[in-house]
Design an enzyme around this catalytic site. Structure first.
Site, short mmCIF file in Angstrom:
data_model
loop_
_atom_site.label_atom_id
_atom_site.label_comp_id
_atom_site.label_asym_id
_atom_site.label_seq_id
_atom_site.Cartn_x
_atom_site.Cartn_y
_atom_site.Cartn_z
N GLU A 117 16.24 2.97 2.25
CA GLU A 117 16.51 4.41 2.30
C GLU A 117 16.99 4.82 3.70
O GLU A 117 17.99 5.52 3.87
CB GLU A 117 15.24 5.23 1.96
N LYS B 154 9.87 1.24 11.30
CA LYS B 154 9.13 0.17 11.96
C LYS B 154 9.87 -1.16 11.77
O LYS B 154 10.07 -1.91 12.71
CB LYS B 154 7.72 0.12 11.35
N GLU C 85 -1.93 4.76 -0.28
CA GLU C 85 -1.33 3.51 0.18
C GLU C 85 -2.38 2.65 0.90
O GLU C 85 -2.30 1.43 0.92
CB GLU C 85 -0.13 3.78 1.11
N HIS D 154 -2.01 30.27 -9.35
CA HIS D 154 -1.20 30.89 -10.40
C HIS D 154 -0.42 29.83 -11.18
O HIS D 154 0.58 30.14 -11.83
CB HIS D 154 -0.27 31.93 -9.78
N GLY E 49 2.33 2.18 9.43
CA GLY E 49 3.27 3.28 9.26
C GLY E 49 2.59 4.61 9.02
O GLY E 49 2.93 5.64 9.63
N ARG E 50 1.60 4.63 8.14
CA ARG E 50 0.96 5.91 7.78
C ARG E 50 0.00 6.41 8.86
O ARG E 50 -0.59 7.47 8.71
CB ARG E 50 0.29 5.79 6.42
N LYS F 223 10.57 -2.75 -4.56
CA LYS F 223 11.71 -2.91 -3.62
C LYS F 223 12.53 -4.14 -4.02
O LYS F 223 13.76 -4.11 -4.04
CB LYS F 223 11.19 -3.13 -2.19
O1 F6P Z 1 7.39 1.05 1.44
C1 F6P Z 1 6.25 1.49 2.11
C2 F6P Z 1 6.44 1.51 3.58
O2 F6P Z 1 6.43 0.23 4.10
C3 F6P Z 1 5.40 2.38 4.25
O3 F6P Z 1 4.20 1.73 4.43
C4 F6P Z 1 6.09 2.79 5.48
O4 F6P Z 1 5.49 3.89 6.08
C5 F6P Z 1 7.48 3.07 4.96
O5 F6P Z 1 7.68 2.12 3.95
C6 F6P Z 1 8.58 3.03 5.96
O6 F6P Z 1 8.68 1.77 6.56
P1 F6P Z 1 9.57 1.58 7.85
O7 F6P Z 1 9.01 2.41 8.93
O8 F6P Z 1 9.49 0.10 8.15
O9 F6P Z 1 10.97 2.00 7.50
#
Ligand code: F6P
Length: 547
Positions: free
Chosen positions: A213, A207, A354, A385, A268-269, A513
């Site tokens: 990452e 987003k 979250e 198990h 995002g979620r 972060k």
């Molecule tokens: O660090 C949390 C977060 O902002 C989530 O809320 C989100 O889904 C994820 O990182 C990924 O964010 P982006 O889509 O901006 O890479």
């Protein structure tokens, strides 16, 4: 100070008093007192049965919980979300993921209609998905794209990955769809070894298009393409992107016609229904994706219109509040009895924790009580198990959601009945346990000697009274899965309203972060380590010595 207990003080006090009375009753008593319990304490919606009769509550509890929801303005918040009000107050945003599953405009209103852009984007996604699914999407030197890698994390990964796994019986037979989220090269590197760069497409989903990452994995993918296909290749043939910052995706090297938008009114979620679900649409096809959306849309309509006492997400949310705030449960387990739902616990972890893992309310004051429980889980049959021992005899209160489908997408003789009998057995054993008398009688039947019976007796007693709900789906059809996910999404809103938190921001992820971005340079420049606490310094020093 406004907090959850005093904004709804009468309802809260009534539930507190009621919980003290009910605490004296075991689930065995509740079932004995009310033979009609299994039907009166269950609801169904289309192909989903929600049986909450094994929760530690009765019909009066439900009435009191509904009063709590009314006093906490749950109906008001539902209306405000569907009206497009900026209920995400800390970010000044509307919360309109429900628009993503609609097919009719205008929505939320003629004045603020988001549907034209939603529908155009859905159409573009379908065109692109069809291009790939028909083998007409070409990579380097005209090779047909055969593998699609979704690079994203959190909401840009978990939703599409979870649904992709859930609907894998519908997956395109000749296209591989993969998910990479982790910074750890141990995820991307082995995957790259299996892929042919000429026929691989990466979808960078972020987003913000700044997430460390995702950006690092995307850069590594780009370097891999360049290294394997040679300089001067047309990289745009191997990338697509999904972002609310399209200019950043274009700057990265994605062709503008392959950048799909999302909007700041989609969290995002809550975004798997948007272009964030592009990899999923490619895997299962636009038609099945549409069915997923329709199922969610029907749950939205139910949530918007059904009275609270018969409203699945409301009841589910209220039961969670009951377990957390009145019975004192600190955790909540998600136990799917369906291999295809193996990523559901991780998806729900993000969705719930979250959203509602907060102790400061919308007003900025402390909320004054417990909020989101620790959500965790695992495929139920495997868990039996492994960790179920603790659920049965560990003495902790762990409310469970058992989730199963009646029909299997992979029917092998004898498997489905055995799986379901285990699912039903576990919720029953957890609820009713085994008394001392029953345990003794069992051992007498086994003809164990008296001393052995005496020694083993305490170990073979099960306290029971462990609450659970069972969500039984007719099958894992796309529409049913869509409704299930929407059910959990709306449950989160209901709980957020009662706890008084903003379920749609996530400030708590920021600090880590920022600290990581300060620590990173210390790997290259050891003198920078001096700025950190002694533990971090020692960890950095250990890395230096060991690398
Ligand atoms: O660090 C949390 C977060 O902002 C989530 O809320 C989100 O889904 C994820 O990182 C990924 O964010 P982006 O889509 O901006 O890479």
């Amino acid at each position: 100070m406004t907090n959850m207990t005093n904004t709804a003080s009468h309802a809260w006090a009534a539930l507190t008093a009621h919980s003290q009375t009910l605490a004296k009753k075991h689930l065995r008593d509740l079932f004995a007192d009310d033979p009609g319990r299994a039907s009166s304490l269950s609801l169904s919606f289309e192909d989903i049965l929600y049986d909450f009769s094994k929760q530690r509550l009765d019909r009066e509890t439900l009435e009191l919980l509904v009063r709590l929801a009314e006093a906490s303005a749950v109906p008001e918040l539902i209306r405000r979300m569907f009206d497009g009000e900026r209920i995400n107050v800390t970010e000044g945003r509307s919360v309109l993921h429900v628009a993503l599953r609609r097919s009719t405009a205008p929505f939320p209103s003629a004045r603020m209609d988001v549907m034209p852009e939603v529908l155009v984007t859905r159409g573009r996604m379908a065109e692109f998905a069809d291009l790939l699914r028909s083998g007409r999407c070409q990579g380097h030197q005209g090779t047909a794209i055969r593998d699609v890698v979704n690079i994203g994390i959190g909401g840009s990964d978990l939703g599409p990955k979870m649904v992709n796994q859930a609907l894998r019986s519908l997956a395109h037979p000749a296209l591989g769809v993969h998910y990479v989220s982790n910074l750890d090269g141990a995820q991307l590197a082995p995957l790259l070894q299996t892929l042919d760069p000429r026929s691989t497409l990466f979808i960078v989903v972020s987003k913000t298009f700044t997430t460390q990452e995702t950006m690092l994995n995307a850069e590594t993918a780009r370097r891999w393409l360049e290294a394997n296909l040679g300089d001067g290749i047309d990289l745009s043939r191997h990338f697509a992107a999904v972002s609310s910052k399209p200019e950043r995706a274009v700057a990265f090297g994605v062709g503008a016609e392959r950048v799909f938008p999302i909007w700041d009114w989609v969290g995002g979620r809550y975004s798997l229904w948007s272009a964030v679900g592009l990899s999923l649409m490619i895997a299962i096809g636009p038609h099945a994706f549409d069915e997923l959306l329709h199922g969610a849309e029907r749950m939205d309509e139910h949530f918007r219109t059904a009275p609270l006492a018969r409203n699945l997400p409301a009841v589910m949310g209220l039961i969670g509040v009951w377990n957390t705030n009145f019975l004192g449960a600190a955790t909540s387990a998600v136990l799917p009895y369906n291999e295809s739902l193996k990523y559901l616990p991780s998806f729900l972890q993000q969705l719930e924790m979250e959203s509602n893992g907060k102790s400061v309310g919308v007003s900025g004051d402390p909320v004054g009580g417990e909020t989101c429980p620790i959500v965790w889980g695992e495929l139920g049959n495997n868990g039996q198990h492994a960790f179920f021992q603790l659920l049965h005899q560990g003495g902790r209160l762990v409310p469970c959601d058992f989730i199963a489908s009646v029909r299997s997408d992979y029917p092998l003789p004898g498997h489905q009945e055995a799986l379901l009998s285990n699912c039903f057995a576990q919720s029953s054993a957890l609820a009713f346990g085994k008394t001392e008398d029953e345990a003794r009688q069992g051992m007498e039947k086994e003809r164990l000697p008296a001393e052995q019976i005496a020694a083993l007796l305490p170990h073979r007693v099960f306290a029971g009274n462990q609450p659970s709900s069972t969500l039984l789906l007719k099958s894992l059809a796309p529409a049913t899965l869509g409704a299930l996910v929407a059910l959990y999404e709306h449950k989160v809103l209901v709980q957020g309203a009662i706890w008084g938190v903003n379920s749609f921001d996530q400030w708590g992820v920021e600090l880590g972060k920022a600290v990581a971005s300060r620590i990173l340079p210390a790997f290259a420049e050891p003198s920078l380590a001096a700025a950190f606490d002694s533990s971090t310094q020692a960890l950095l020093a250990y890395c230096r010595q060991s690398s």
